[in-house]
Design a protein around this motif. Structure first.
Motif, PDB file in Angstrom:
ATOM      1  N   SER A 129       0.901  -1.188  -0.104  1.00 47.27           N
ATOM      2  CA  SER A 129       0.066   0.178   0.047  1.00 47.27           C
ATOM      3  C   SER A 129       0.987   1.365  -0.133  1.00 47.27           C
ATOM      4  CB  SER A 129      -1.093  -0.177   1.164  1.00 47.27           C
ATOM      5  OG  SER A 129      -1.662   1.068   1.337  1.00 47.27           O
ATOM      6  N   ARG A 130       0.220   2.404  -0.582  1.00 46.65           N
ATOM      7  CA  ARG A 130       0.989   3.716  -0.444  1.00 46.65           C
ATOM      8  C   ARG A 130       1.025   4.198   1.035  1.00 46.65           C
ATOM      9  NH1 ARG A 130       1.035   6.919  -5.086  1.00 46.65           N
ATOM     10  NH2 ARG A 130       0.257   5.955  -6.905  1.00 46.65           N
ATOM     11  N   LEU A 131      -0.110   3.697   1.627  1.00 44.46           N
ATOM     12  CA  LEU A 131      -0.362   4.250   2.912  1.00 44.46           C
ATOM     13  C   LEU A 131       0.862   3.945   4.006  1.00 44.46           C
ATOM     14  CD1 LEU A 131      -4.161   3.834   3.189  1.00 44.46           C
ATOM     15  CD2 LEU A 131      -2.705   6.214   2.725  1.00 44.46           C
ATOM     16  N   GLN A 132       1.338   4.539   4.912  1.00 39.52           N
ATOM     17  CA  GLN A 132       2.053   4.365   6.108  1.00 39.52           C
ATOM     18  C   GLN A 132       1.556   4.807   7.196  1.00 39.52           C
ATOM     19  OE1 GLN A 132       5.243   2.728   5.413  1.00 39.52           O
ATOM     20  NE2 GLN A 132       4.715   2.377   3.357  1.00 39.52           N
ATOM     21  N   CYS A 133       1.689   3.876   8.230  1.00 41.24           N
ATOM     22  CA  CYS A 133       0.940   4.084   9.570  1.00 41.24           C
ATOM     23  C   CYS A 133       2.064   5.091  10.402  1.00 41.24           C
ATOM     24  CB  CYS A 133       0.981   2.974  10.462  1.00 41.24           C
ATOM     25  SG  CYS A 133       0.038   3.065  11.866  1.00 41.24           S
ATOM     26  N   PRO A 134       1.388   6.330  10.502  1.00 37.81           N
ATOM     27  CA  PRO A 134       2.239   7.323  11.191  1.00 37.81           C
ATOM     28  C   PRO A 134       2.597   7.162  12.501  1.00 37.81           C
ATOM     29  CG  PRO A 134       0.036   8.227  11.091  1.00 37.81           C
ATOM     30  CD  PRO A 134      -0.076   6.606  10.439  1.00 37.81           C
ATOM     31  N   LYS A 135       3.643   7.866  13.171  1.00 40.60           N
ATOM     32  CA  LYS A 135       3.970   7.956  14.380  1.00 40.60           C
ATOM     33  C   LYS A 135       3.195   9.286  14.986  1.00 40.60           C
ATOM     34  CE  LYS A 135       8.602   6.114  14.399  1.00 40.60           C
ATOM     35  NZ  LYS A 135       9.957   6.263  14.823  1.00 40.60           N
ATOM     36  N   ILE A 136       2.690   9.136  16.256  1.00 40.37           N
ATOM     37  CA  ILE A 136       1.830   9.934  16.945  1.00 40.37           C
ATOM     38  C   ILE A 136       2.358  10.038  18.354  1.00 40.37           C
ATOM     39  CG2 ILE A 136      -0.137   9.186  15.688  1.00 40.37           C
ATOM     40  CD1 ILE A 136      -1.285   7.898  18.040  1.00 40.37           C
ATOM     41  N   PHE A 137       1.935  11.220  19.031  1.00 43.19           N
ATOM     42  CA  PHE A 137       2.448  11.695  20.004  1.00 43.19           C
ATOM     43  C   PHE A 137       1.532  11.337  21.409  1.00 43.19           C
ATOM     44  CE2 PHE A 137       0.038  15.574  19.215  1.00 43.19           C
ATOM     45  CZ  PHE A 137      -0.180  15.916  20.496  1.00 43.19           C
ATOM     46  N   PRO A 138       0.272  11.367  21.263  1.00 41.95           N
ATOM     47  CA  PRO A 138      -0.635  11.122  22.344  1.00 41.95           C
ATOM     48  C   PRO A 138      -0.418   9.688  22.665  1.00 41.95           C
ATOM     49  CG  PRO A 138      -1.938  12.096  20.460  1.00 41.95           C
ATOM     50  CD  PRO A 138      -0.658  11.786  19.944  1.00 41.95           C
ATOM     51  N   THR A 139      -0.878   9.365  23.837  1.00 40.45           N
ATOM     52  CA  THR A 139      -0.798   7.922  24.420  1.00 40.45           C
ATOM     53  C   THR A 139      -2.459   7.685  24.275  1.00 40.45           C
ATOM     54  OG1 THR A 139       0.663   8.463  26.209  1.00 40.45           O
ATOM     55  CG2 THR A 139      -0.724   6.626  26.586  1.00 40.45           C
ATOM     56  N   ILE A 140      -2.508   6.470  23.825  1.00 36.52           N
ATOM     57  CA  ILE A 140      -3.958   5.949  23.270  1.00 36.52           C
ATOM     58  C   ILE A 140      -4.434   5.493  24.802  1.00 36.52           C
ATOM     59  CG2 ILE A 140      -5.193   4.410  22.174  1.00 36.52           C
ATOM     60  CD1 ILE A 140      -3.223   4.317  20.037  1.00 36.52           C
ATOM     61  N   VAL A 141      -5.635   5.585  25.166  1.00 33.77           N
ATOM     62  CA  VAL A 141      -6.402   5.046  26.084  1.00 33.77           C
ATOM     63  C   VAL A 141      -7.385   4.271  25.848  1.00 33.77           C
ATOM     64  CG1 VAL A 141      -7.617   5.723  28.457  1.00 33.77           C
ATOM     65  CG2 VAL A 141      -5.850   7.434  27.545  1.00 33.77           C
ATOM     66  N   LEU A 142      -7.468   3.200  25.801  1.00 34.71           N
ATOM     67  CA  LEU A 142      -8.535   2.038  25.474  1.00 34.71           C
ATOM     68  C   LEU A 142      -9.528   1.929  26.648  1.00 34.71           C
ATOM     69  CD1 LEU A 142      -6.336  -0.806  23.955  1.00 34.71           C
ATOM     70  CD2 LEU A 142      -7.568   1.043  22.836  1.00 34.71           C
ATOM     71  N   VAL A 143     -10.832   2.122  26.446  1.00 37.12           N
ATOM     72  CA  VAL A 143     -11.944   2.222  27.415  1.00 37.12           C
ATOM     73  C   VAL A 143     -12.949   1.061  26.773  1.00 37.12           C
ATOM     74  CG1 VAL A 143     -13.543   3.076  28.694  1.00 37.12           C
ATOM     75  CG2 VAL A 143     -11.500   4.421  28.121  1.00 37.12           C
ATOM     76  N   SER A 144     -13.127   0.050  27.485  1.00 35.69           N
ATOM     77  CA  SER A 144     -14.067  -0.940  26.779  1.00 35.69           C
ATOM     78  C   SER A 144     -15.400  -0.818  27.523  1.00 35.69           C
ATOM     79  CB  SER A 144     -13.484  -2.289  27.322  1.00 35.69           C
ATOM     80  OG  SER A 144     -12.251  -2.551  26.968  1.00 35.69           O
ATOM     81  N   GLY A 145     -16.205  -1.668  27.117  1.00 38.89           N
ATOM     82  CA  GLY A 145     -17.701  -1.489  27.277  1.00 38.89           C
ATOM     83  C   GLY A 145     -18.320  -2.393  28.291  1.00 38.89           C
ATOM     84  N   VAL A 146     -19.603  -2.623  28.041  1.00 35.11           N
ATOM     85  CA  VAL A 146     -20.484  -3.714  28.981  1.00 35.11           C
ATOM     86  C   VAL A 146     -19.620  -4.912  29.054  1.00 35.11           C
ATOM     87  CG1 VAL A 146     -22.612  -4.859  29.068  1.00 35.11           C
ATOM     88  CG2 VAL A 146     -22.676  -2.423  28.363  1.00 35.11           C
ATOM     89  N   LEU A 147     -19.726  -5.451  30.255  1.00 36.31           N
ATOM     90  CA  LEU A 147     -19.330  -6.789  30.487  1.00 36.31           C
ATOM     91  C   LEU A 147     -17.813  -7.027  29.958  1.00 36.31           C
ATOM     92  CD1 LEU A 147     -22.094  -9.220  30.031  1.00 36.31           C
ATOM     93  CD2 LEU A 147     -21.284  -8.580  31.945  1.00 36.31           C
ATOM     94  N   ASN A 148     -16.902  -6.090  30.250  1.00 31.17           N
ATOM     95  CA  ASN A 148     -15.648  -6.108  29.770  1.00 31.17           C
ATOM     96  C   ASN A 148     -14.763  -7.184  30.538  1.00 31.17           C
ATOM     97  OD1 ASN A 148     -14.227  -4.543  31.740  1.00 31.17           O
ATOM     98  ND2 ASN A 148     -15.701  -3.100  31.045  1.00 31.17           N
ATOM     99  N   GLU A 149     -15.300  -7.327  31.520  1.00 32.39           N
ATOM    100  CA  GLU A 149     -14.639  -8.272  32.915  1.00 32.39           C
ATOM    101  C   GLU A 149     -14.356  -9.914  32.054  1.00 32.39           C
ATOM    102  OE1 GLU A 149     -16.198  -4.746  35.010  1.00 32.39           O
ATOM    103  OE2 GLU A 149     -16.975  -6.371  33.534  1.00 32.39           O
TER     104      GLU A 149
END
Length: 391
Positions: A129-149
């Motif tokens: 692909s032409r597309l390249q995944c960029p580097k980013i500065f923010p920290t990603i915060v993953l937040v799940s939903g119902v019954l994630n346990e």
């Protein structure tokens, strides 16, 4: 002919690798749970082993079926953007960071082209692909939903981990209750993020949220708007009932009322907390009451961060067996993913946000065991947000 054969072999390798990974991970999970049960016998450990044995063997069986369908040619592969002049034009411009006319090419149209190209690349590893995944500065915060346990990993964590191997993404998993209301989880998020930020004061955060996790974060942003203005760059919601979900209302409430006592006892014994799905706070977070909450509170949300939303849709017979049952138990006249109505997963027009469109998938695509191309969906977000100078 040669190109088609190459794509077929590439898909077969991808499918084979996914099957091998599911077998390896399943055996590791069952071995670990069995060891824990032997060392510390009890109902919680037994439940964990049973849950993982059922879930993981289902993952293996589903992976084996997908591999068979891939080898037999019965599983339809994504078409990509080849031959779509407009999509090819968009990808070419974005890959070179050349601006596009925002009126002719709104973010949703750009995202669609990016995702189709990346999805094709994910399914066909031999595609360059032409597309390249960029580097980013923010920290990603993953937040799940119902019954994630009940899941081993956070929603979309598999996808983030795999992308992180290429560009060193930094992410954290926020722990929220999958059975409590968003008011409670807002407090949980505050405790964790404030403590984390004390030790990493220079980091900014991008919330990547799934299902009810997006509602929890909206409550957090409202409750801590001043802090968020300084430390959060944005929130991306995936299949989040931003305006509630109509088809869960009446039938869900009747069912929850009947099961309330049994659910509470089950939660105390096996999950360490009560499963009070009938609580007012929990209902408000996923029912149509959420629509009025958003209207009353949207002006309290930070205005200097970005908001994006993406919805899912699938037919009743597609995807995970749980989603088939959900479609039958909670029928809806509108497009939905088995749980969330697609039109309720978008921010309303009166709010300044980017709605990215509806994509094919059921409500469990964020699980580790899903064969859905999580990597393509997340990478499309990264590229679009970087291209728009939002991250």
């Amino acid at each position: 002919m040669q190109d088609n054969l190459g794509n077929y072999l590439s898909r077969a390798r991808r499918s084979s690798d996914f099957l091998k990974h599911s077998i390896k991970t399943t055996l590791e999970d069952i071995y670990f749970d069995s060891k824990q049960l032997i060392l510390s016998p009890g109902p919680t450990q037994l439940f964990q082993l049973t849950k993982d044995a059922i879930g993981s063997t289902g993952w293996m069986a589903n992976s084996a079926l997908k591999h068979f369908l891939t080898l037999s040619g019965l599983l339809k592969a994504p078409d990509g953007i080849k031959g779509d002049v407009e999509a090819e034009f968009i990808v070419k411009k974005v890959s070179k960071n050349i601006p596009l006319d925002p009126k002719r090419y709104p973010p949703a149209k750009i995202f669609s082209a990016l995702y189709r190209e990346l999805e094709f690349s994910y399914v066909h590893p031999n595609h360059k692909s032409r597309l390249q995944c960029p580097k980013i500065f923010p920290t990603i915060v993953l937040v799940s939903g119902v019954l994630n346990e009940i899941y081993k990993t956070a929603s979309f964590e598999r996808g983030v981990q795999n992308i992180g191997k290429k560009n060193n993404l930094k992410y954290i998993v926020a722990t929220v209750s999958g059975v409590k209301g968003s008011d409670f989880n807002s407090g949980q998020l505050a405790e964790q993020l404030f403590e984390y930020h004390k030790h990493h004061p220079d980091e900014k955060f991008w919330f990547l949220t799934y299902s009810k996790g997006g509602i929890d974060v909206l409550y957090f942003l409202r409750d801590h708007a001043e802090w968020s203005c300084k430390n959060v760059v944005g929130i991306s919601t995936l299949a989040t009932p931003i305006l509630g979900s109509r088809h869960l209302n009446k039938r869900y409430i009747r069912m929850a009322s009947k099961l309330k006592r049994d659910l509470s006892e089950f939660g105390r014994n096996y999950l360490g907390q009560e499963l009070d799905f009938f609580s007012e706070a929990f209902q408000r977070s996923i029912s149509t009451k959420q629509r009025s909450w958003f209207f009353k509170n949207y002006h309290k949300l930070p205005t200097n961060i970005f908001y994006t939303a993406l919805a899912l849709s699938c037919n009743w017979h597609e995807g995970h067996i749980y989603m088939m049952l959900a479609k039958l138990m909670f029928p809806s006249d509108t497009i939905n993913d088995g749980v969330v109505d697609a039109d309720c997963a978008f921010f309303p027009k009166y709010f300044n946000a980017i709605n990215l469109g509806i994509y094919h998938g059921h409500h469990l695509i964020a699980a580790r065991s899903s064969s859905f191309s999580q990597e393509a969906l997340i990478e499309a977000h990264l590229i679009l947000l970087k291209y728009k100078y939002l991250i």
